[in-house]
Structures are given as C-alpha cells and as structure tokens.
Scaffold this motif. Sequence first.
Motif, mmCIF file in Angstrom:
data_model
loop_
_atom_site.group_PDB
_atom_site.id
_atom_site.type_symbol
_atom_site.label_atom_id
_atom_site.label_comp_id
_atom_site.label_asym_id
_atom_site.label_seq_id
_atom_site.Cartn_x
_atom_site.Cartn_y
_atom_site.Cartn_z
ATOM 1 N N ARG A 177 -27.620 -0.961 32.027
ATOM 2 C CA ARG A 177 -28.863 -1.325 31.326
ATOM 3 C C ARG A 177 -28.656 -1.007 29.845
ATOM 4 O O ARG A 177 -28.370 0.138 29.475
ATOM 5 N N PHE A 178 -28.803 -2.039 28.995
ATOM 6 C CA PHE A 178 -28.405 -1.871 27.605
ATOM 7 C C PHE A 178 -29.467 -2.397 26.654
ATOM 8 O O PHE A 178 -30.379 -3.145 27.023
ATOM 9 N N TYR A 204 -21.066 0.390 21.183
ATOM 10 C CA TYR A 204 -22.009 0.896 22.187
ATOM 11 C C TYR A 204 -21.721 2.354 22.520
ATOM 12 O O TYR A 204 -20.564 2.730 22.746
ATOM 13 N N ILE A 249 -26.819 0.840 22.942
ATOM 14 C CA ILE A 249 -26.889 1.946 23.896
ATOM 15 C C ILE A 249 -26.841 1.344 25.287
ATOM 16 O O ILE A 249 -27.344 0.240 25.523
ATOM 17 N N ILE A 250 -26.223 2.058 26.223
ATOM 18 C CA ILE A 250 -26.079 1.532 27.573
ATOM 19 C C ILE A 250 -26.068 2.659 28.583
ATOM 20 O O ILE A 250 -25.403 3.686 28.382
ATOM 21 N N ASP A 251 -26.848 2.485 29.643
ATOM 22 C CA ASP A 251 -26.828 3.381 30.800
ATOM 23 C C ASP A 251 -25.855 2.762 31.794
ATOM 24 O O ASP A 251 -26.182 1.787 32.479
ATOM 25 N N PRO A 290 -34.622 -3.613 26.204
ATOM 26 C CA PRO A 290 -33.529 -3.333 27.143
ATOM 27 C C PRO A 290 -33.389 -4.428 28.201
ATOM 28 O O PRO A 290 -34.356 -5.098 28.552
ATOM 29 N N THR A 326 -31.558 4.425 29.298
ATOM 30 C CA THR A 326 -31.754 3.563 28.140
ATOM 31 C C THR A 326 -33.197 3.575 27.646
ATOM 32 O O THR A 326 -33.462 3.650 26.440
ATOM 33 N N ASP A 327 -34.157 3.521 28.563
ATOM 34 C CA ASP A 327 -35.560 3.466 28.157
ATOM 35 C C ASP A 327 -35.999 4.763 27.484
ATOM 36 O O ASP A 327 -36.732 4.741 26.482
#
Length: 268
Positions: free
Chosen positions: A238-239, A207, A252-254, A231, A213-214
């Motif tokens: 948020r991934f 990750y 990917i992750i916020d 997501p 993320t969006d």
Amino acid sequence: MAALPEGTPCWADAMFADLEGAKAFYGDVLGWTFGESSSEYGNYTQAYSDGKAVAAIVPPMPGEPGVQAPSAWCLYFASPDAAATAERIRGNGGEVVMGPMAVGEFGTMVIARDPAGAVFGVWQAGTHEGFEKQAAPGAYSWAEVISRDPAATDRFFPAVFPLTVKRMDSEQVDYKIFHAGEQPVLGRMTAAEASLPPEVPSYVSVYFAVNDTDAAIERLQARGGTVYFGPMDSPFGRFAVVGDPQGAAFGIIDLGTTEGDVPAMTDA
C-alpha cells in the motif's frame, strides 16, 4: 559488507534549507534519528533507523544570494569506477552535473542527469558502502524514474550500468523494471501515467517503507506535508506519493499490505 552489484541503488540524500525542520519532519514521519553534522563535509548529516544508516540530509552549498534549488531526494547507484561511469553517462546522452569528486575516505561521487532530465547520483564506495538497512520500515525500499522521454530512459540506464530491462505485462500501464542480474533494482514509469504536472521535470522517485501508510500520511499532513497520489493498494504494498514541507517528493509504502497478483514480466 560485500560490494553491491554495479547499478544497484546504494544511497539517498537530500538538500534542505531548513535542516532542523527536515529532521523534525522525517523523524516524525519515518522515525529517523540523526547523527552529528559533519562540518568538514558541509554539515552532511546521516539519518538512522534502528541505529542503521538509511539516508542523509545536508544544507545548501553556498551560492549566489537568493538562488536556492528546490529540495529533492537524490538516489545513488553503485559503481566500482565513478570516472568510468561518468564517461559512459556522457557517451550515452546524459550530463555530468558534478564530479567525479572524492569525499575524503568515504568514496567518490558523481551527480548526473539522464537524457530525459532525471537527476541521479553515482557512488564508488570507500569506507561508506551505503544503506545499512533496506526494505524495512524507516528504510529505502524502491525507486522509479518518472520519465518524460521513456524511450531515452530505457536506452540510457542499461548502457551506463550492466542492467537488463523487462516490461511489466500489463495493458493498463507502460512500466519497465531494470535488473542487476536477477535482482530488480529500478522501475520506469511515464510522466503521463504518473500524472506529472507539466512544470515538473523527469525525476527519480525514492520510496521509503513504513509500518502503516495511512498512519504515516496522518503524521505527514500534521507536519505540513502533501499527498500527491494515493494511498493505493498494489501487489507490492500500500503506497502513496507525497511531499515534505520543503518541496521534496518521495514515496511511502507498507510492504506488508498487498492486494492482487504480481504482474508477469516479459523481455522488453
């Protein structure tokens, strides 16, 4: 930089047939810039976020005509003695695919496969100690083994590295977390719960953190990438699980957008 504890993720790289395409994709999606390719080491090319080394990409090694391994991210775990780690890998049902191999003054590497089939790396640091940035946008943030034989994976990693394993206290998911000391360093999810297609082997999902993320998904899809899952909001961020145009899957992750309480952990 102090040496990382043994068994701690310390580096990630991937092999791409289209190196320039990978640069364009990851430069747009993750904001990476790239250094000069090192012809002495097979055009190994480091990626940077805010001027700090976060990963690397490399073209395929010369091989048989028409034979091309699919692109995939490889996560490396820190070791003070790569040869000794390689012996423990073999002794605990794993396979050493390559190495131990000295990479100039940079360090010594091993490529291996756990008993469930997940490929990973081992890195004994020389002048290259690993990630210069973590857990921030553009950088490595987490990894988990998506395993077709979770019991074998659960036995293997604590036998090869000085890790302890805890179970996430959840009735919904069978999820384990390996710890180096008190630090969580690696997750383990079952292939069934990850909805892994039957043709896809066990693998280590790497990750990278993003600001949004969006928005990252929009950039990724515009560049020909694929969204496999999400997501989705979680207590950790948020991934989404995604793939690049050359087939390499990653997450990917916020980390700043969270929802819900972090589940308790119990001894496995």
